[in-house]
Write an enzyme that holds these catalytic residues in place. Sequence first.
Site, PDB file in Angstrom:
ATOM      1  N   ARG A   1       1.999  -5.100   6.120  1.00 58.13           N
ATOM      2  CA  ARG A   1       1.268  -4.048   5.413  1.00 58.13           C
ATOM      3  C   ARG A   1       2.108  -2.783   5.439  1.00 58.13           C
ATOM      4  NH1 ARG A   1      -4.877  -2.717   4.419  1.00 58.13           N
ATOM      5  NH2 ARG A   1      -4.488  -0.875   3.168  1.00 58.13           N
TER       6      ARG A   1
ATOM      7  N   LEU B   1      11.163 -20.559  -4.218  1.00 63.45           N
ATOM      8  CA  LEU B   1      10.070 -19.722  -3.693  1.00 63.45           C
ATOM      9  C   LEU B   1       8.797 -19.870  -4.530  1.00 63.45           C
ATOM     10  CD1 LEU B   1       9.120 -17.317  -1.844  1.00 63.45           C
ATOM     11  CD2 LEU B   1       9.950 -15.808  -3.657  1.00 63.45           C
TER      12      LEU B   1
ATOM     13  N   SER C   1      -8.252  -5.115   4.650  1.00 64.64           N
ATOM     14  CA  SER C   1      -8.679  -4.894   3.264  1.00 64.64           C
ATOM     15  C   SER C   1      -9.086  -6.166   2.528  1.00 64.64           C
ATOM     16  CB  SER C   1      -7.588  -4.153   2.483  1.00 64.64           C
ATOM     17  OG  SER C   1      -7.309  -2.926   3.093  1.00 64.64           O
TER      18      SER C   1
ATOM     19  N   SER D   1      -7.169  -5.838  -6.021  1.00 63.88           N
ATOM     20  CA  SER D   1      -8.335  -6.391  -5.319  1.00 63.88           C
ATOM     21  C   SER D   1      -9.586  -6.248  -6.177  1.00 63.88           C
ATOM     22  CB  SER D   1      -8.538  -5.667  -3.987  1.00 63.88           C
ATOM     23  OG  SER D   1      -9.023  -4.358  -4.234  1.00 63.88           O
TER      24      SER D   1
ATOM     25  N   HIS E   1       2.828   3.260  -8.955  1.00 63.91           N
ATOM     26  CA  HIS E   1       2.691   1.815  -9.201  1.00 63.91           C
ATOM     27  C   HIS E   1       3.948   1.279  -9.896  1.00 63.91           C
ATOM     28  CE1 HIS E   1      -1.313   2.037  -7.760  1.00 63.91           C
ATOM     29  NE2 HIS E   1      -1.825   2.649  -8.803  1.00 63.91           N
TER      30      HIS E   1
ATOM     31  N   ARG F   1      -0.315   8.958 -10.360  1.00 64.37           N
ATOM     32  CA  ARG F   1      -0.388   7.761  -9.508  1.00 64.37           C
ATOM     33  C   ARG F   1       0.325   6.561 -10.130  1.00 64.37           C
ATOM     34  NH1 ARG F   1      -3.855   7.334  -5.475  1.00 64.37           N
ATOM     35  NH2 ARG F   1      -4.172   5.137  -5.918  1.00 64.37           N
TER      36      ARG F   1
ATOM     37  N   ASP G   1       0.837  -1.201   0.000  1.00 67.17           N
ATOM     38  CA  ASP G   1       0.000   0.000   0.000  1.00 67.17           C
ATOM     39  C   ASP G   1       0.872   1.251   0.000  1.00 67.17           C
ATOM     40  OD1 ASP G   1      -2.309   1.486   0.052  1.00 67.17           O
ATOM     41  OD2 ASP G   1      -2.648   1.246   2.205  1.00 67.17           O
TER      42      ASP G   1
HETATM   43  C1  FPP Z   1      -1.783   0.191  -3.418  1.00 67.11           C
HETATM   44  O1  FPP Z   1      -1.356   1.513  -3.508  1.00 67.11           O
HETATM   45  C2  FPP Z   1      -1.300  -0.625  -4.486  1.00 67.11           C
HETATM   46  C3  FPP Z   1      -2.064  -1.213  -5.458  1.00 67.11           C
HETATM   47  C4  FPP Z   1      -3.521  -1.036  -5.523  1.00 67.11           C
HETATM   48  C5  FPP Z   1      -1.516  -1.996  -6.525  1.00 67.11           C
HETATM   49  C6  FPP Z   1      -0.247  -2.704  -6.257  1.00 67.11           C
HETATM   50  C7  FPP Z   1       0.492  -2.780  -7.523  1.00 67.11           C
HETATM   51  C8  FPP Z   1       1.826  -2.745  -7.680  1.00 67.11           C
HETATM   52  C9  FPP Z   1       2.773  -2.745  -6.559  1.00 67.11           C
HETATM   53  C10 FPP Z   1       2.431  -2.723  -9.017  1.00 67.11           C
HETATM   54  C11 FPP Z   1       2.114  -3.882  -9.876  1.00 67.11           C
HETATM   55  C12 FPP Z   1       2.351  -5.162  -9.222  1.00 67.11           C
HETATM   56  C13 FPP Z   1       2.817  -6.267  -9.834  1.00 67.11           C
HETATM   57  C14 FPP Z   1       2.947  -7.520  -9.084  1.00 67.11           C
HETATM   58  C15 FPP Z   1       3.229  -6.260 -11.242  1.00 67.11           C
HETATM   59  P1  FPP Z   1      -2.439   2.648  -3.589  1.00 67.11           P
HETATM   60  O2  FPP Z   1      -2.607   3.041  -5.015  1.00 67.11           O
HETATM   61  O3  FPP Z   1      -3.714   2.223  -2.924  1.00 67.11           O
HETATM   62  O4  FPP Z   1      -1.752   3.785  -2.772  1.00 67.11           O
HETATM   63  P2  FPP Z   1      -2.465   4.941  -1.922  1.00 67.11           P
HETATM   64  O5  FPP Z   1      -3.234   4.257  -0.814  1.00 67.11           O
HETATM   65  O6  FPP Z   1      -1.309   5.734  -1.422  1.00 67.11           O
HETATM   66  O7  FPP Z   1      -3.342   5.703  -2.860  1.00 67.11           O
END
Ligand code: FPP
Length: 247
Positions: A194, A139, A202, A73, A45, A41, A28
């Site tokens: 987390r 793994l 979540s 999710s 990512h 944003r 997160d």
């Molecule tokens: C939460 O941050 C993260 C996600 C919803 C997506 C996780 C994705 C990645 C780490 C990249 C892609 C992953 C792979 C395995 C290829 P958020 O956007 O909710 O952050 P915020 O709460 O600060 O807005």
Amino acid sequence: MKIEVTEAHLLAQIDLDRLPQHIAIIMDGNGRWANKRQLPRIAGHRAGIRAVRQAVEACARLGVACLTLYAFSVENWKRPRSEVKLLMALLREYLKKEVPELNRQNIRLGVIGRVSELPPPVQLDLKMAIKSTEANTGLRLTLALNYSGRAELIDAVRAIARGAKRNGFAEINEQTISDRLYTRGMPDPDLLIRTSGEMRLSNFLLWQIAYSELWVTNTLWPDFKQSDLFQAIIDYQKRERRYGGLT
Ligand code: FPP
């Protein structure tokens, strides 16, 4: 160089005979990381993928058996279409780039979630990546995609009900439920990490984390390093796990 010294120092404190067998991570803070830098944003990512590499490599280095990452999710579909599209594109890019590296590190890829609802090209890339790494014995890396803990339980109950209809009865106990989850065959997570300081589950692995140790860090996911994972394991090893009993 300084980072390496810290890493080695932390590594030396880990008891390799008492590693968590399964680590699950709620990644997160990508959005906040990007906001702080006045970036879109999706830049957060993208930086989050670097942290994925760090976590995967740290687990592979140590000999952790399973790592499960919450990557998308069921609720994430509510995000702007453009962000969802870019997240799917990033995932495809990750799979394309990373499969040779996963094979080099003897890592087996898997996926949990309602995969059949993902865009068909993503499903195809996943299928190919999973096939290409299926013989690896190190793994076990699992990506939770279009995942929801409640949906997983609904799917398990439906499968049990179908079996009951077919056979006229259904055995219902902890084992038969665990066997119908997407994670069947995997040990439950010992450690749930987390990032970004939020104290929430979540909808992640709700059944499986019944006795997991929780470790929350304020670090935003894109800043997560191998040293953070090592620190989480050190703290985990200092805890006394009681599973509701007395020790
Ligand atoms: C939460 O941050 C993260 C996600 C919803 C997506 C996780 C994705 C990645 C780490 C990249 C892609 C992953 C792979 C395995 C290829 P958020 O956007 O909710 O952050 P915020 O709460 O600060 O807005």
